[in-house]
Design an enzyme around this catalytic site. Structure first.
Site, PDB file in Angstrom:
ATOM      1  N   HIS A 167      23.100 -20.250  37.781  1.00  8.88           N
ATOM      2  CA  HIS A 167      23.979 -20.312  38.819  1.00  8.88           C
ATOM      3  C   HIS A 167      24.369 -21.696  39.036  1.00  8.88           C
ATOM      4  CE1 HIS A 167      25.423 -19.410  43.150  1.00  8.88           C
ATOM      5  NE2 HIS A 167      26.326 -18.565  42.439  1.00  8.88           N
ATOM      6  N   LYS A 178      25.877 -25.627  38.979  1.00  5.11           N
ATOM      7  CA  LYS A 178      27.245 -26.081  38.552  1.00  5.11           C
ATOM      8  C   LYS A 178      26.959 -27.661  38.666  1.00  5.11           C
ATOM      9  CE  LYS A 178      28.375 -22.486  41.487  1.00  5.11           C
ATOM     10  NZ  LYS A 178      27.224 -21.390  41.623  1.00  5.11           N
ATOM     11  N   ASP A 180      29.574 -39.580  31.084  1.00  4.89           N
ATOM     12  CA  ASP A 180      29.023 -40.845  30.746  1.00  4.89           C
ATOM     13  C   ASP A 180      27.870 -41.276  31.268  1.00  4.89           C
ATOM     14  OD1 ASP A 180      31.076 -41.238  28.970  1.00  4.89           O
ATOM     15  OD2 ASP A 180      32.381 -42.554  30.293  1.00  4.89           O
ATOM     16  N   HIS A 232      32.343 -20.316  50.729  1.00  2.00           N
ATOM     17  CA  HIS A 232      31.411 -20.308  49.636  1.00  2.00           C
ATOM     18  C   HIS A 232      30.748 -21.405  49.620  1.00  2.00           C
ATOM     19  CE1 HIS A 232      30.593 -20.320  45.140  1.00  2.00           C
ATOM     20  NE2 HIS A 232      30.519 -19.035  45.443  1.00  2.00           N
ATOM     21  N   LYS A 240      27.498 -23.646  50.474  1.00  2.00           N
ATOM     22  CA  LYS A 240      25.929 -23.535  50.715  1.00  2.00           C
ATOM     23  C   LYS A 240      25.387 -24.899  50.933  1.00  2.00           C
ATOM     24  CE  LYS A 240      27.297 -21.526  46.330  1.00  2.00           C
ATOM     25  NZ  LYS A 240      27.470 -20.114  46.773  1.00  2.00           N
ATOM     26  N   ASP A 293      18.693 -31.726  61.910  1.00  2.00           N
ATOM     27  CA  ASP A 293      18.797 -32.852  62.933  1.00  2.00           C
ATOM     28  C   ASP A 293      19.695 -33.980  62.401  1.00  2.00           C
ATOM     29  OD1 ASP A 293      16.960 -31.599  64.518  1.00  2.00           O
ATOM     30  OD2 ASP A 293      15.264 -32.671  63.509  1.00  2.00           O
TER      31      ASP A 293
END
Length: 480
Positions: A221, A223, A228, A398, A400, A405
């Site tokens: 899952h 990404k 470089d 979508h 996450k 604080d």
């Protein structure tokens, strides 16, 4: 009739014995154990077919691959952790007590190095994110590493492929990992031109025995894109037209992604190499040497924490729990799926009970209806405990992320649910310091203006059938 009753009794008995043996032969938490027993006992035969695809663990061979590569990756991570005296001073100032404790905890347990000198640019909208990504790919001179849960062969997927081919023609090395389940509809032949110019493309943990070896769980899952070894992208966006707001069903797509420069890039490259080598042991990539220090960039501590079947513990979940329990003023969370396990649930309720401002923002629409019913169930339970539940209404949420604080913010691929915390391969980047945390808080505050606060009246208006679906989904939450 006597013989029919006997046959039915024997059938139920054998099915129950088989269910108990199947579930208990593998170590699981108690909630997952009961959920699978419920499915296997009350759905005879059908339940075992479901278990075949969604309940089995990874094979011994796969686990050996993962464990071996994890050990190599940890050694590569360890080489990166060298804090200067100035860095040590930073640990004791802007990071705050909660930040210092989390950073040390994740270094000691997850071997996650603290990258001190960094810069980042946040993206909440797909068109801007992909415009920047494709521009960086066009400027690449040495290497491009791409890892996505979802790459769809649609307009933006084809555009990405075109830019990768152009990079290959310039002599740039290209490696791509994608997940088969997340990229349903993707055919291996779609990558033939990329391979014809020397690009390497692998399907995460692919198998020639698709029926006997396929699993709905244990998906990649993550990404990650590294260009470089100097620029990295990570967050929640996948590759597909819907992530650019081109879907009539979802409309606007609100996500959180970042373009990163600095010491943190090396940590993301190591994570990519670990995933590549565990997937394709025949064409291993070397781990990057000690990363170049970026003293020209500001002191902005970041830490890449990964978790999944390849890690000894669910480190991202442990980090979330630590932040929630350590919060003194606020914990703000954005997640498309709110299906927390007992640890996170108790931490959230405990924080709210202690007077901490706990806010959780979830979508106002489902992309997976059954999981959304479970999300509604937990949202109701948390609301009753004093947690502020916000339904985002400007399209699909979508993102996450977590804010603790004014000291720590985390973003990445990890949802606040069983699947992300225990089953999938995930990665979350934690950012330390007041200025960076306030940037995330500013985005959350902006989103609040386009959200609806869940009220007692909203819950009272829910019908009996909806409540039943929520309860039923909650019972199966550990295996969703």
């Amino acid at each position: 009739m006597h013989y029919v009753n006997l046959v039915v009794f024997v059938f139920i008995l054998l099915n129950t014995i088989a269910a108990i043996f199947t579930v208990l032969r593998r170590k699981r938490d108690i909630a997952t154990t009961w959920a699978w027993l419920l499915v296997l006992i009350f759905l005879p035969y059908v339940g075992f077919v479901i278990y075949l695809f969604a309940g089995r663990s990874l094979s011994t061979k796969r686990m050996q691959q993962l464990n071996q590569e994890y050990a190599r990756g940890v050694r590569a991570y360890t080489r990166q952790q060298h804090l200067s005296p100035a860095d040590q001073d930073q640990l004791n100032s802007d990071m705050g007590l909660t930040g210092r404790e989390l950073a040390r905890s994740m270094w000691r347990s997850a071997s996650a190095p603290l990258a001190m000198h960094n810069a980042f640019q946040l993206f909440t909208e797909g068109n801007a994110k992909f415009a920047a990504l494709l521009a960086d790919i066009d400027a690449a001179q040495v290497s491009i590493a791409v890892e996505y849960y979802t790459i769809y062969p649609d307009a933006i997927g084809t555009e990405l492929r075109t830019h990768l081919i152009a990079a290959l023609k310039r002599g740039v090395r290209v490696n791509v990992i994608y997940d088969a389940w997340g990229s349903l509809g993707m055919r291996d032949s779609w990558w033939s031109e990329v391979r014809s110019y020397g690009g390497q493309v692998v399907v995460f943990f692919s198998s020639k025995h698709i029926f006997t070896d396929f699993r709905l769980n244990y998906r990649d899952h993550r990404k990650i894109v590294v260009i470089d070894d100097a620029i990295a992208y990570t967050g929640g966006f996948n590759v597909g037209d819907q992530y650019l707001g081109r879907s009539a069903k979802f409309g606007n797509w609100r996500d959180t992604h970042a373009r990163l420069e600095g010491d943190v890039v090396t940590a993301l490259k190591i994570r990519f190499v670990m995933d590549w080598n565990a997937t394709d042991a025949n064409r291993p990539m070397p781990y990057p040497p000690l990363g170049v220090k970026h003293d020209d960039l500001p002191l902005l501590p970041m830490q890449v924490v990964a978790s999944g079947p390849d890690t000894p513990q669910p480190y991202v979940k442990l980090a979330y729990a630590q932040l929630i329990m350590a919060a003194r003023r606020r914990v703000w969370i954005q997640t498309p799926y709110l299906v927390p396990d007992e640890t996170i649930m108790n931490a959230l309720i405990g924080a709210a009970t202690a007077g901490v401002d706990v806010r959780i923002m979830i979508p106002n629409m489902p992309d997976h209806p059954f999981i959304y019913r479970a999300t509604q169930y937990y949202a109701k339970q948390l609301h009753e405990a004093g947690v502020h539940i916000l339904h985002y209404q400007n399209g699909f949420l979508h993102a996450k992320s977590i804010i603790c604080d004014d000291e720590v913010a985390g973003f990445g691929s990890t949802n606040c649910d069983y699947r992300s915390f225990q089953l999938n391969f995930e990665v979350t980047t934690f950012v330390y310091g007041k200025d960076a945390t306030r940037k995330f808080a500013g985005l959350f505050t902006r989103d609040m203006q386009q959200s609806h606060l869940l009220t007692d009246a909203d819950i009272d208006a829910q019908g009996g059938w909806l409540r039943f679906k929520q309860q039923f989904a909650h019972m199966l939450a550990p295996i969703l």
